[in-house]
Design a protein around this motif. Structure first.
Motif, short mmCIF file in Angstrom:
data_model
loop_
_atom_site.label_atom_id
_atom_site.label_comp_id
_atom_site.label_asym_id
_atom_site.label_seq_id
_atom_site.Cartn_x
_atom_site.Cartn_y
_atom_site.Cartn_z
N PRO A 1 -16.05 0.60 6.09
CA PRO A 1 -16.56 1.06 4.80
C PRO A 1 -15.49 1.78 3.98
CG PRO A 1 -17.48 2.38 6.60
CD PRO A 1 -16.70 1.26 7.22
N GLU A 2 -15.53 1.54 2.68
CA GLU A 2 -14.55 2.19 1.79
C GLU A 2 -14.72 3.71 1.78
OE1 GLU A 2 -13.55 2.63 -2.94
OE2 GLU A 2 -14.83 0.98 -2.31
N LYS A 3 -15.97 4.16 1.70
CA LYS A 3 -16.24 5.60 1.56
C LYS A 3 -17.06 6.09 2.76
CE LYS A 3 -15.96 5.34 -3.39
NZ LYS A 3 -16.64 5.41 -4.65
N PRO A 4 -16.93 7.36 3.10
CA PRO A 4 -16.11 8.36 2.43
C PRO A 4 -14.62 8.16 2.73
CG PRO A 4 -17.17 9.34 4.33
CD PRO A 4 -17.69 7.94 4.22
N HIS A 5 -13.81 8.38 1.73
CA HIS A 5 -12.37 8.16 1.88
C HIS A 5 -11.76 9.06 2.95
CE1 HIS A 5 -12.40 6.45 -2.42
NE2 HIS A 5 -12.32 5.46 -1.57
N ASP A 6 -12.33 10.26 3.14
CA ASP A 6 -11.73 11.20 4.09
C ASP A 6 -11.99 10.85 5.56
OD1 ASP A 6 -14.40 11.93 4.38
OD2 ASP A 6 -14.10 14.02 3.76
N GLN A 7 -12.69 9.73 5.82
CA GLN A 7 -12.89 9.31 7.21
C GLN A 7 -11.62 8.68 7.80
OE1 GLN A 7 -15.54 5.85 7.80
NE2 GLN A 7 -15.37 5.52 5.57
N TYR A 8 -10.65 8.38 6.94
CA TYR A 8 -9.42 7.69 7.38
C TYR A 8 -8.21 8.61 7.22
CZ TYR A 8 -12.38 3.53 6.75
OH TYR A 8 -13.38 2.61 6.81
N ARG A 9 -7.40 8.70 8.26
CA ARG A 9 -6.18 9.52 8.20
C ARG A 9 -5.16 8.93 7.21
NH1 ARG A 9 -9.40 12.30 9.80
NH2 ARG A 9 -8.94 12.90 7.69
N HIS A 10 -5.12 7.61 7.07
CA HIS A 10 -4.21 6.98 6.11
C HIS A 10 -4.41 7.55 4.71
CE1 HIS A 10 -1.87 3.93 3.99
NE2 HIS A 10 -2.94 3.63 3.26
N ASN A 11 -5.64 7.85 4.36
CA ASN A 11 -5.94 8.35 3.02
C ASN A 11 -5.47 9.79 2.82
OD1 ASN A 11 -7.00 5.87 2.43
ND2 ASN A 11 -9.13 6.50 2.67
N ASP A 12 -5.06 10.48 3.89
CA ASP A 12 -4.50 11.82 3.76
C ASP A 12 -3.19 11.80 2.97
OD1 ASP A 12 -6.61 12.73 5.29
OD2 ASP A 12 -5.42 13.04 7.11
N THR A 13 -2.57 10.63 2.86
CA THR A 13 -1.30 10.50 2.15
C THR A 13 -1.48 10.44 0.64
OG1 THR A 13 -1.36 8.08 2.17
CG2 THR A 13 -0.34 9.17 4.08
N GLY A 14 -2.75 10.46 0.18
CA GLY A 14 -3.04 10.33 -1.24
C GLY A 14 -3.56 8.95 -1.60
N GLU A 15 -3.52 8.04 -0.65
CA GLU A 15 -4.08 6.69 -0.85
C GLU A 15 -5.60 6.76 -0.70
OE1 GLU A 15 -2.46 3.83 -1.44
OE2 GLU A 15 -0.39 4.42 -1.11
N ASP A 16 -6.26 5.69 -1.13
CA ASP A 16 -7.70 5.59 -0.89
C ASP A 16 -8.06 4.20 -0.38
OD1 ASP A 16 -7.50 3.91 -3.09
OD2 ASP A 16 -9.04 4.94 -4.27
N ASN A 17 -7.08 3.52 0.26
CA ASN A 17 -7.26 2.11 0.61
C ASN A 17 -7.17 1.80 2.10
OD1 ASN A 17 -4.53 2.41 1.05
ND2 ASN A 17 -3.90 0.75 -0.31
N ALA A 18 -7.40 2.78 2.96
CA ALA A 18 -7.34 2.51 4.40
C ALA A 18 -8.29 1.39 4.79
CB ALA A 18 -7.66 3.78 5.19
N ASP A 19 -9.46 1.37 4.18
CA ASP A 19 -10.44 0.31 4.49
C ASP A 19 -9.88 -1.06 4.15
OD1 ASP A 19 -10.87 1.14 1.60
OD2 ASP A 19 -12.24 -0.58 1.71
N ALA A 20 -9.09 -1.16 3.09
CA ALA A 20 -8.51 -2.45 2.68
C ALA A 20 -7.53 -2.97 3.73
CB ALA A 20 -7.81 -2.31 1.33
N HIS A 21 -6.76 -2.07 4.34
CA HIS A 21 -5.85 -2.48 5.41
C HIS A 21 -6.63 -3.06 6.59
CE1 HIS A 21 -2.08 -0.72 3.85
NE2 HIS A 21 -2.88 0.19 3.31
N MET A 22 -7.74 -2.42 6.92
CA MET A 22 -8.54 -2.88 8.05
C MET A 22 -9.23 -4.21 7.74
SD MET A 22 -10.11 0.71 9.27
CE MET A 22 -9.01 2.06 9.62
N LYS A 23 -9.75 -4.35 6.53
CA LYS A 23 -10.40 -5.60 6.13
C LYS A 23 -9.41 -6.75 6.17
CE LYS A 23 -14.05 -3.40 3.49
NZ LYS A 23 -14.11 -2.26 2.64
N ARG A 24 -8.18 -6.50 5.74
CA ARG A 24 -7.15 -7.54 5.78
C ARG A 24 -6.88 -7.97 7.21
NH1 ARG A 24 -1.15 -7.81 5.98
NH2 ARG A 24 -0.72 -9.85 5.17
N THR A 25 -6.82 -7.02 8.13
CA THR A 25 -6.57 -7.35 9.53
C THR A 25 -7.69 -8.23 10.08
OG1 THR A 25 -5.29 -5.34 9.85
CG2 THR A 25 -6.20 -6.40 11.82
N ILE A 26 -8.92 -7.92 9.72
CA ILE A 26 -10.07 -8.69 10.19
C ILE A 26 -10.02 -10.12 9.64
CG2 ILE A 26 -12.58 -8.92 10.00
CD1 ILE A 26 -12.60 -5.76 9.97
#
Length: 139
Positions: free
Chosen positions: A72-97
């Protein structure tokens, strides 16, 4: 053996979407003049995908809902990648799938596909320019 390279560009106006690129790949095969060989189609970005499936509108919606359940895209704070200021950790995972690339046989100058097979570009972090590589090798 011959080799042919072409890039497609995308800038989807929304965060996520799917684009059928089969016709563009078929055009590249014709342009290449290659009659027998292999065609590689891959996304050149870590938040988009290339995959093969059926071009059916219900299925397109099913992919969106299924992927959103898995990553899921949100909440953004569920992903450590988004701690860098990004909001696209979910997109990286979806691409892998969904996968980075597909390789298709070319026979008699055409994609050697089953009845319903189509090639798709999957966007998971859109609203900016991205590219897809088509590389054809053969004779």
């Amino acid at each position: 053996m011959k080799s042919y390279r072409k890039e497609l560009s995308f800038n989807l106006p929304q965060r996520r979407g799917f684009v059928n690129i089969t016709r563009e790949v078929e055009a590249a095969i014709r342009e290449s003049g290659i009659r027998s060989g292999l065609c590689l189609i891959n996304s050149l970005h870590i938040t988009s995908s290339v995959f093969i499936n059926d071009n059916e509108s219900g299925l397109l919606g099913d992919w969106e809902r299924w992927l959103e359940k898995l990553a899921p895209e949100k909440p953004h704070d569920q992903y450590r990648h988004n701690d860098t200021g990004e909001d696209n950790a979910d997109a990286h995972m979806k691409r892998t799938i969904m996968g980075r690339e597909v390789t298709c046989a070319v026979t008699d100058g055409k994609l050697d596909f089953g009845t319903w097979e189509q090639i798709f570009y999957g966007e998971f972090d859109g609203m900016r320019k991205k590219r897809v590589l088509i590389k054809i090798i053969g004779e």
